[in-house]
Scaffold this motif. Structure first.
Motif, short mmCIF file in Angstrom:
data_model
loop_
_atom_site.label_atom_id
_atom_site.label_comp_id
_atom_site.label_asym_id
_atom_site.label_seq_id
_atom_site.Cartn_x
_atom_site.Cartn_y
_atom_site.Cartn_z
N ASP A 306 0.81 -1.22 0.00
CA ASP A 306 0.00 0.00 0.00
C ASP A 306 0.84 1.27 0.00
OD1 ASP A 306 -2.34 -1.45 -0.01
OD2 ASP A 306 -2.56 -1.43 2.17
N ALA A 307 1.99 1.24 0.68
CA ALA A 307 2.82 2.45 0.76
C ALA A 307 3.30 2.89 -0.61
CB ALA A 307 4.01 2.20 1.68
N LEU A 308 3.78 1.94 -1.41
CA LEU A 308 4.26 2.28 -2.74
C LEU A 308 3.11 2.70 -3.65
CD1 LEU A 308 6.59 2.42 -4.75
CD2 LEU A 308 6.17 0.00 -5.29
N ARG A 309 1.96 2.08 -3.50
CA ARG A 309 0.81 2.44 -4.34
C ARG A 309 0.33 3.85 -4.03
NH1 ARG A 309 -2.05 -3.42 -3.15
NH2 ARG A 309 -0.16 -4.61 -3.67
N CYS A 310 0.33 4.20 -2.76
CA CYS A 310 -0.05 5.57 -2.37
C CYS A 310 0.93 6.58 -2.95
CB CYS A 310 -0.08 5.70 -0.85
SG CYS A 310 -1.43 4.81 -0.05
N LEU A 311 2.22 6.25 -2.88
CA LEU A 311 3.24 7.15 -3.42
C LEU A 311 3.06 7.32 -4.92
CD1 LEU A 311 5.84 8.80 -3.08
CD2 LEU A 311 7.13 6.66 -3.36
N ALA A 312 2.81 6.21 -5.62
CA ALA A 312 2.62 6.28 -7.07
C ALA A 312 1.41 7.13 -7.43
CB ALA A 312 2.48 4.88 -7.64
N LEU A 313 0.29 6.93 -6.72
CA LEU A 313 -0.91 7.72 -7.01
C LEU A 313 -0.68 9.19 -6.72
CD1 LEU A 313 -3.73 5.39 -5.59
CD2 LEU A 313 -3.23 5.88 -7.99
N SER A 314 0.04 9.49 -5.65
CA SER A 314 0.31 10.88 -5.31
C SER A 314 1.15 11.57 -6.38
CB SER A 314 1.03 10.95 -3.95
OG SER A 314 1.32 12.29 -3.61
N ARG A 315 2.13 10.86 -6.89
CA ARG A 315 2.98 11.43 -7.94
C ARG A 315 2.20 11.64 -9.23
NH1 ARG A 315 9.02 8.67 -7.50
NH2 ARG A 315 9.59 9.65 -5.50
N LEU A 316 1.36 10.67 -9.57
CA LEU A 316 0.56 10.81 -10.79
C LEU A 316 -0.43 11.97 -10.67
CD1 LEU A 316 -0.21 7.07 -11.68
CD2 LEU A 316 1.33 8.64 -12.89
N GLU A 317 -0.92 12.22 -9.45
CA GLU A 317 -1.89 13.29 -9.25
C GLU A 317 -1.26 14.66 -9.48
OE1 GLU A 317 -5.36 14.29 -6.02
OE2 GLU A 317 -3.35 13.95 -5.22
N HIS A 318 0.03 14.78 -9.23
CA HIS A 318 0.68 16.09 -9.29
C HIS A 318 1.47 16.31 -10.57
CE1 HIS A 318 -0.08 15.72 -4.90
NE2 HIS A 318 -0.33 17.01 -5.04
N ARG A 319 1.20 15.49 -11.59
CA ARG A 319 1.83 15.70 -12.90
C ARG A 319 0.89 15.18 -13.97
NH1 ARG A 319 7.02 11.86 -12.57
NH2 ARG A 319 7.16 12.98 -10.59
N ASP A 320 1.25 15.34 -15.21
CA ASP A 320 0.47 14.75 -16.29
C ASP A 320 0.55 13.24 -16.14
OD1 ASP A 320 0.05 13.52 -18.99
OD2 ASP A 320 -0.26 15.61 -19.58
N ALA A 321 -0.59 12.60 -15.89
CA ALA A 321 -0.59 11.17 -15.57
C ALA A 321 -0.06 10.32 -16.72
CB ALA A 321 -2.00 10.73 -15.19
N ARG A 322 -0.34 10.73 -17.96
CA ARG A 322 0.15 9.96 -19.11
C ARG A 322 1.67 9.98 -19.16
NH1 ARG A 322 1.09 10.82 -24.88
NH2 ARG A 322 0.56 8.88 -26.01
N ILE A 323 2.26 11.14 -18.93
CA ILE A 323 3.71 11.26 -18.95
C ILE A 323 4.31 10.46 -17.81
CG2 ILE A 323 5.63 12.87 -18.66
CD1 ILE A 323 3.93 14.96 -20.11
N GLY A 324 3.65 10.50 -16.63
CA GLY A 324 4.15 9.73 -15.50
C GLY A 324 4.15 8.24 -15.77
N LEU A 325 3.07 7.72 -16.36
CA LEU A 325 3.02 6.30 -16.68
C LEU A 325 4.01 5.95 -17.79
CD1 LEU A 325 -0.85 5.73 -16.62
CD2 LEU A 325 0.82 4.74 -15.05
#
Length: 377
Positions: A306-325
């Motif tokens: 869960d910790a890594l998933r929360c971190l990943a979602l938080s990062r995607l929220e604060h940038r262009d999600a397509r570019i992040g993926l």
């Protein structure tokens, strides 16, 4: 290969291959053991991913000779939840994915590919089971086992359109739950990578979660289920014949977004026939890096919890999600170092010990019991 080319399987991989070959003037026969195209699906919504490369997937398909006249919705925003129910808004400038319907109905991806192939002169034979691989030139019969299953409902609704994702093992062990609503139709499902035996409980929790968090309203719900198979092939050939789509293991093992991988593998197999290039070289150059990244992503997804998933979602929220993926699927030193280890374990790590095929009622076991799983080639 010369003369008539026989393809076994009328899924996206087989039909994309047939279309590409027919456009090059080849005579093609597609043999499908079901009585219709898209028989595994139930008019449910799925995503045609658009983040693994810079080029938009629709342009990529058109360049390969595949018409994109199927019904589709460009999705560039959505809502995600972590295991604690925290909400994340995800957005991108370009579409993250295209929402399409799967099945035999008008407007589905499967039906559109079938109509394209027939219009180009491809002969498609339904109710035609192939027993031996030597009867075919290209193999595309679909998944041979289940490393992940998706189960839920398709329904009608008057709720607002949108897409929602939840990363919570209580809803979808090692996977994700999702709700997709467009045009008065919806799909809600748990996509689980383990815990198959408790499929019904996961689906019930998923429905309740989205009722509470997204205002899910269903009318005329109908159950549906599907399954996916992930592996990293050595050559993706059997007796010298290209093996494409899920039969070859061509899916992203992180999210199970396999349609684009299937289409690409079918197009690459056609190119190998047309040009004489080695199919194994073509897919390893084009799909290999993406599949390696997906395998590493899956390993980290399971390891990080869960910790890594929360971190990943938080990062995607604060940038262009397509570019992040997109960045997550680019070759990196980490993926190069981890993949050799992960490759030896990917089949074991995805194997679900709860599904013993004895007294199990998951969607995969039901398909096997009803004779709906591939048994040839």
């Amino acid at each position: 290969m010369t003369g008539e080319t026989t393809i076994v399987g009328a899924g996206p991989a087989g039909l994309a291959c047939a279309i590409a070959l027919a456009r090059a003037g080849r005579s093609v026969v597609v043999r499908e053991w079901h009585d219709r195209v898209g028989a595994r699906f139930h008019n449910d919504y799925q995503g045609l991913e658009n983040w693994s490369r810079d080029e938009d997937v629709l342009h990529e398909l058109k360049q390969a000779g595949i018409d994109t006249d199927f019904e589709k919705v460009a999705v560039s925003a959505g809502t995600a939840f972590d295991a604690k129910g925290r909400r994340y808004g995800l957005r991108s400038e370009q579409p993250l994915y295209y929402l399409v319907r799967r099945g035999s109905g008008q407007g589905t991806l499967d039906r559109a590919l079938l109509e394209q192939a027939i219009a180009l002169g491809v002969e498609v034979r339904f109710d035609d089971r192939v027993r031996e691989a030597r009867e075919a030139d290209i193999l595309a019969t679909g998944p041979r086992t289940a490393d992940a299953i998706a189960a839920g409902y398709v329904f009608e609704t008057d709720m607002a359109e949108g897409s929602w994702l939840a990363l919570d093992d209580d809803l979808a062990p090692s996977g994700y739950a999702y709700l997709l609503v467009y045009g008065g139709r919806g799909t809600v499902a748990s996509c689980m990578f383990r815990g198959f035996r408790e499929e019904a409980q996961h689906v019930a929790r998923t429905v309740k979660f989205f009722r509470d968090r997204a205002g899910l309203v269903m009318s005329n719900p109908k159950t549906f289920g599907g399954y996916g198979n992930f592996r990293f092939p050595y050559t993706a050939q059997q007796g010298g014949r290209p093996v494409i789509g899920e039969q070859g293991g061509f899916q992203d093992p992180l999210a199970g977004f396999g349609m684009l991988y299937a289409l690409r593998s079918g197009i690459l197999a056609a190119q190998s026939v047309i040009t004489g290039a080695r199919y194994s070289d073509l897919w390893q150059q084009s799909l290999g890096p993406l599949m390696k990244a997906g395998a590493v992503n899956r390993y980290l997804f399971n390891l990080g919890g869960d910790a890594l998933r929360c971190l990943a979602l938080s990062r995607l929220e604060h940038r262009d999600a397509r570019i992040g993926l997109q960045r997550a699927y680019r070759p990196s030193l980490i993926s190069a170092l981890l993949f050799p280890f992960i490759k030896t374990r990917i089949g074991v790590s995805l194997e679900d010990p709860s599904c013993s095929h004895e007294n199990c009622d998951c969607v995969w076991c039901r398909s096997v019991a009803q004779g709906n799983a591939p048994t040839c080639c």
